[in-house]
Motif scaffolding. Structure first.
Motif, PDB file in Angstrom:
ATOM      1  N   GLU A 136     -18.885   1.113  49.595  1.00  0.00           N
ATOM      2  CA  GLU A 136     -19.605   2.152  49.507  1.00  0.00           C
ATOM      3  C   GLU A 136     -18.942   3.294  49.336  1.00  0.00           C
ATOM      4  O   GLU A 136     -19.518   4.475  48.728  1.00  0.00           O
ATOM      5  N   GLU A 137     -17.657   3.306  49.274  1.00  0.00           N
ATOM      6  CA  GLU A 137     -16.661   4.365  49.188  1.00  0.00           C
ATOM      7  C   GLU A 137     -16.927   5.069  47.682  1.00  0.00           C
ATOM      8  O   GLU A 137     -16.959   4.470  46.689  1.00  0.00           O
ATOM      9  N   GLN A 138     -16.739   6.339  47.584  1.00  0.00           N
ATOM     10  CA  GLN A 138     -17.288   7.132  46.373  1.00  0.00           C
ATOM     11  C   GLN A 138     -15.921   8.213  46.282  1.00  0.00           C
ATOM     12  O   GLN A 138     -15.545   8.801  47.115  1.00  0.00           O
ATOM     13  N   LYS A 139     -15.895   8.498  44.840  1.00  0.00           N
ATOM     14  CA  LYS A 139     -15.022   9.961  44.546  1.00  0.00           C
ATOM     15  C   LYS A 139     -15.304  10.258  43.051  1.00  0.00           C
ATOM     16  O   LYS A 139     -15.821   9.761  42.353  1.00  0.00           O
ATOM     17  N   ASP A 140     -14.711  11.518  42.970  1.00  0.00           N
ATOM     18  CA  ASP A 140     -15.061  12.217  41.700  1.00  0.00           C
ATOM     19  C   ASP A 140     -13.637  11.857  40.842  1.00  0.00           C
ATOM     20  O   ASP A 140     -12.817  12.240  41.069  1.00  0.00           O
ATOM     21  N   ILE A 141     -13.950  11.434  39.493  1.00  0.00           N
ATOM     22  CA  ILE A 141     -13.020  11.390  38.347  1.00  0.00           C
ATOM     23  C   ILE A 141     -13.401  11.971  37.269  1.00  0.00           C
ATOM     24  O   ILE A 141     -14.447  11.527  36.577  1.00  0.00           O
ATOM     25  N   LEU A 142     -12.613  12.907  36.577  1.00  0.00           N
ATOM     26  CA  LEU A 142     -12.879  13.668  35.476  1.00  0.00           C
ATOM     27  C   LEU A 142     -14.633  14.206  35.644  1.00  0.00           C
ATOM     28  O   LEU A 142     -15.050  14.204  34.494  1.00  0.00           O
ATOM     29  N   GLY A 143     -14.866  14.506  36.674  1.00  0.00           N
ATOM     30  CA  GLY A 143     -16.150  14.947  36.838  1.00  0.00           C
ATOM     31  C   GLY A 143     -17.504  13.937  36.961  1.00  0.00           C
ATOM     32  O   GLY A 143     -18.629  14.260  36.891  1.00  0.00           O
ATOM     33  N   LEU A 181     -19.045   2.049  33.543  1.00  0.00           N
ATOM     34  CA  LEU A 181     -17.659   2.012  32.930  1.00  0.00           C
ATOM     35  C   LEU A 181     -16.484   2.193  33.895  1.00  0.00           C
ATOM     36  O   LEU A 181     -16.586   3.107  34.831  1.00  0.00           O
ATOM     37  N   ILE A 182     -15.569   1.254  34.140  1.00  0.00           N
ATOM     38  CA  ILE A 182     -14.199   1.682  34.544  1.00  0.00           C
ATOM     39  C   ILE A 182     -13.323   2.744  34.292  1.00  0.00           C
ATOM     40  O   ILE A 182     -12.973   2.806  33.226  1.00  0.00           O
ATOM     41  N   LEU A 183     -13.119   3.640  35.280  1.00  0.00           N
ATOM     42  CA  LEU A 183     -12.348   4.953  34.886  1.00  0.00           C
ATOM     43  C   LEU A 183     -10.873   4.698  35.586  1.00  0.00           C
ATOM     44  O   LEU A 183     -10.123   5.416  35.083  1.00  0.00           O
ATOM     45  N   SER A 184     -11.013   3.859  36.566  1.00  0.00           N
ATOM     46  CA  SER A 184      -9.497   3.769  37.063  1.00  0.00           C
ATOM     47  C   SER A 184      -9.565   2.299  37.713  1.00  0.00           C
ATOM     48  O   SER A 184     -10.556   1.775  38.366  1.00  0.00           O
TER      49      SER A 184
END
Length: 272
Positions: A136-143, A181-184
């Motif tokens: 469930e956890e979320q965060k922002d990466i490059l907007g 898409l996987i960003l990290s």
């Protein structure tokens, strides 16, 4: 090795040896993505971390993953073969990552290409399957709003952050299969980490067959044996590509290989 010699070696890798016929995919790209790749070659030594900028080129039915330094070097070699004009030495960067991965979405197959000694080899296999646990956890990466997922792969536990805002089930290296898409992505020891550096839309045409050195087709088992042989005794393969080196250089390469094997004890894939 000077620039000219290096480019000639790259050209010889692309044109010599037993070359096989393969239909490498080609199409107009949709995205060009770069990742900062950090990896620790010695599991006890945090100072052994190395970095490389990697690129993931995505088309409708395939993706193409390569070190940016390797791609630049191959482009320079092709340009030199045509123009015979040497590039500026400052523009020449050596790549630590010699492999390239093509994922074919429609056939669910991958093409793995790697340089070993003076040869370039390839093997085909099914795309890796990942048992992702969505969180469930979320965060922002490059907007981009990203969601968390975890999985096990080749003896390591990985944490991934993916975005459904780019609904492509792909990512760096062999990673794939999430709803975006996987960003990290990184293993829980943070020995191997991929972090997105840039994302841009693209309409460039990509012919992967033209981008790659012409490889020799082998099986995955043959590839593993070649890698093991080169790692333990590189001299056994260095002279196999049409160029001959003096015995003193070969002995030195073997000695350095023994030292390197002792130090580089932390491969990304711990199991098959």
């Amino acid at each position: 090795m000077n620039i000219k010699s290096l480019l000639l070696v790259i050209i010889s890798l692309g044109t010599g040896g037993l070359i096989y016929a393969q239909n490498f995919p080609k199409d107009t790209l949709r995205y060009e993505i770069t990742y900062d790749y950090s990896y620790q070659v010695n599991k006890e030594d945090t100072l052994s971390k190395q970095k490389e900028l990697m690129a993931l080129y995505i088309a409708k039915d395939f993706s193409y993953y390569i070190s940016l330094n390797q791609k630049k070097l191959l482009d320079m070699a092709r340009d030199y073969e045509v123009s015979k004009v040497l590039p500026d030495r400052k523009a020449l960067s050596r790549s630590k990552i010699n492999y390239t991965i093509v994922k074919e979405y429609s056939t669910i197959k991958s093409i793995f290409i790697d340089r070993i000694g003076q040869g370039t080899y390839t093997y085909n296999q099914n795309l890796d399957k990942f048992d992702w646990k969505l969180q469930e956890e979320q965060k922002d990466i490059l907007g981009y709003n990203c969601k968390k997922a975890t999985t096990e792969f080749a003896g390591r536990t990985y944490v991934a952050w993916y975005t459904t805002e780019i609904s492509i089930a792909d990512g760096p290296y062999k990673f794939r299969g999430l709803p975006g898409l996987i960003l990290s992505i990184y293993d829980t020891n943070k020995h191997y980490q991929f972090t997105v550096a840039s994302i841009k839309n693209s309409s460039s045409f990509c012919n992967t067959g033209e981008q790659l050195q012409k490889p020799t087709q082998i099986t995955y088992e043959e590839y593993k044996q070649l890698k093991k042989r080169y790692k333990e005794k590189p001299s056994s393969l260095i002279n196999s590509g049409g160029m001959t080196f003096p015995k003193e250089m070969l002995d030195l390469a073997d000695q350095r290989a023994k030292e390197k094997m002792k130090f580089e004890n932390n491969p990304m894939e711990l199991t098959d």
